[in-house]
Every structure is written in structure tokens, then in C-alpha cells.
Enzyme design. Structure first.
Site, mmCIF file in Angstrom:
data_model
loop_
_atom_site.group_PDB
_atom_site.id
_atom_site.type_symbol
_atom_site.label_atom_id
_atom_site.label_comp_id
_atom_site.label_asym_id
_atom_site.label_seq_id
_atom_site.Cartn_x
_atom_site.Cartn_y
_atom_site.Cartn_z
ATOM 1 C CG HIS A 28 41.688 37.437 36.594
ATOM 2 N ND1 HIS A 28 42.889 37.147 36.023
ATOM 3 C CD2 HIS A 28 41.746 37.336 37.808
ATOM 4 C CE1 HIS A 28 43.936 36.923 36.694
ATOM 5 N NE2 HIS A 28 43.179 37.187 38.008
ATOM 6 C CD GLU A 36 44.213 40.181 40.628
ATOM 7 O OE1 GLU A 36 44.388 39.875 39.516
ATOM 8 O OE2 GLU A 36 44.097 39.294 41.568
HETATM 9 O O1 G3P Z 1 42.942 36.450 40.703
HETATM 10 C C1 G3P Z 1 44.085 36.427 41.386
HETATM 11 C C2 G3P Z 1 45.355 36.393 40.782
HETATM 12 O O2 G3P Z 1 45.435 36.872 39.529
HETATM 13 C C3 G3P Z 1 46.647 36.672 41.631
HETATM 14 O O3 G3P Z 1 47.550 35.651 41.587
HETATM 15 O O4 G3P Z 1 48.972 34.029 42.057
HETATM 16 O O5 G3P Z 1 49.587 36.220 42.635
HETATM 17 O O6 G3P Z 1 47.941 35.178 43.830
HETATM 18 P P1 G3P Z 1 48.681 35.273 42.738
#
Ligand code: G3P
Length: 233
Positions: free
Chosen positions: A98, A146
Site C-alpha cells: 500500500h 491508487e
Molecule cells: O486503501 C485505500 C485508500 O488508500 C484510499 O483512501 O480515503 O481515498 O478512500 P481513501
């Protein structure tokens, strides 16, 4: 023992180290997620902090994931996260790399190998299309794309950077056609989930949009509706 299997589309909720998702709050959120899963049939999985994995795995029937594992087996590794212990605690799988807990490529490869040997579902996290291609070669079941700059912003990757999602799906699958692709960062609504599914992803990885919501049940119901109402269900 829990170790429930996952199914796609998948809504994977990362509890991170948020107060709203720690200890008894983690259990409260897990029970809400289980109710929504039971009502809608949509697969909702949870990634609590390590110390809450056994609690959730014993109290709810949802697939529980670790947020990280170290590339180790039994031995003198003070303070490390042992994949065997995660499995024993009832986890179904684990996030690896992550953006808030990154590993070197050799460590990612070993963490995936050990986790797969234990039967843990591996979610390798990528912060770019090229990283997702490298991770796909290491054989994880799932890759989650991400962009770190969108994390926690409420600006959904599926709307702000659709080409990153569709490009990652194409590139990662050209390396490993069986890998499942999730997308994450800024996902806060059913609309964001619907956009992610339209791009070809098989689900989402999210955190603050649900964990910090005033009414997590309403938000999660809205997200699951995006899954059940998609074309071709
Ligand atoms: O692991 C998912 C996370 O990093 C995404 O964060 O708060 O943008 O949904 P958020």
C-alpha cells in the site's frame, strides 16, 4: 475460523488507523458492513488493523484482510507482521505495498509468494500504471491502482483519472491475464463505484469515504446499489 472467499465485484474497505475503525469501532463498522452484505449480496471485505483481525474474523462472516504483511516466516523478527499469524487469526488475504506501507520489489515478490503458499488472497497496491505491470508479473490475485495524491481527497480516481484505471487494466492484464483489478483513492459514493465498474475494474479499495462517513450504512448501501444495478447483472 472465518477465511471467507471473496467474489467480484468487490468492495474492500481499508480501516487504516482511523479512530472510527479501531477496536470496538472496528467491530461496529464490521457489523454494519455485514448487514449490508446480507441485504444486497454484494461482497464487502474489510482490512482492519492487525490487532482487530481475529476479533472481526470471529464476529462477522465477511472476508477479512490484513493491511500489510512482512516477507518472513517464523523466526527472530521483532515487530514484524508474520503472514502465518495473519492466516491463523482468520484473515482471508492481505494488502501488500500500500502506498502508505511500501516495500521493495524483492520484498513484494517474497510477500506474495509466502502469502499465496498460505492460501491468503494477495492485493498488490500500485501507484502507477508501470508499477502495476511490474506487480502483475509477480502473480498477485488482485492489483489495486491508487494514485497517492487522490487518497483521502474525496476526488474519485474513477472520475478524475479514468485513463489511469483503464490503462492499468489493459497493461496489467497484458502481463497476467488472470489478475483482477481494483481501483482506489477518493471513492466516496455509489456513483464513484459505478464509474470504476464502467471502466472495467472489478471493484474498489476505499477508506475515508466510508470509515469517516456520518452514516456508513447509507454510504455502503449506495455503493452496493452501484454494483447490483450495473448492466448485465
Ligand atoms: O486503501 C485505500 C485508500 O488508500 C484510499 O483512501 O480515503 O481515498 O478512500 P481513501
Amino acid at each position: 475460523m472465518n477465511s471467507q472467499k471473496i467474489k467480484y465485484p468487490l468492495i474492500l474497505v481499508n480501516f487504516k488507523a482511523y479512530r472510527e475503525a479501531t477496536g470496538s469501532n472496528a467491530l461496529r463498522l464490521a457489523k454494519i458492513a455485514e448487514e449490508v452484505h446480507n441485504e444486497t449480496g454484494v461482497c464487502v471485505s474489510l482490512a482492519p488493523q492487525f490487532c482487530d483481525i481475529r476479533l472481526l474474523a470471529e464476529e462477522v462472516t465477511l472476508p477479512i484482510f490484513a493491511q500489510h504483511v512482512d516477507p518472513i516466516s517464523f523466526g527472530g523478527f521483532t515487530g514484524s507482521v508474520l503472514p502465518d499469524a495473519i492466516k491463523e487469526a482468520g484473515a482471508t488475504g492481505t494488502l501488500i505495498n500500500h502506498s502508505e506501507r511500501q516495500l521493495k520489489i524483492s520484498e513484494i515478490a517474497e510477500a506474495i509468494r509466502i502469502s499465496k503458499e498460505l492460501g491468503l488472497t494477495t492485493v498488490a497496491c500500485a501507484n502507477s500504471e508501470s508499477v502495476s505491470a511490474a506487480l502483475a508479473a509477480l502473480g498477485p490475485e488482485i492489483i489495486s491502482i491508487e494514485p497517492p495524491q487522490l487518497i483521502g481527497t474525496g476526488i474519485a480516481v474513477s472520475k478524475a483519472q479514468p485513463q489511469l484505471v483503464s490503462g492499468t487494466i489493459k497493461t496489467a492484464k497484458s502481463v497476467n491475464e488472470s489478475v483482477h483489478i481494483l481501483c482506489g483513492a477518493g471513492i466516496t459514493s455509489g456513483e464513484d463505484v459505478a464509474a470504476a465498474l464502467r471502466l472495467g475494474s472489478e471493484g474498489v479499495l476505499l477508506a475515508s469515504g466510508l470509515v469517516k462517513a456520518k452514516d456508513p450504512r447509507i454510504v455502503l448501501l449506495d455503493m452496493t446499489r452501484a454494483v447490483t444495478s450495473r448492466k448485465g447483472v
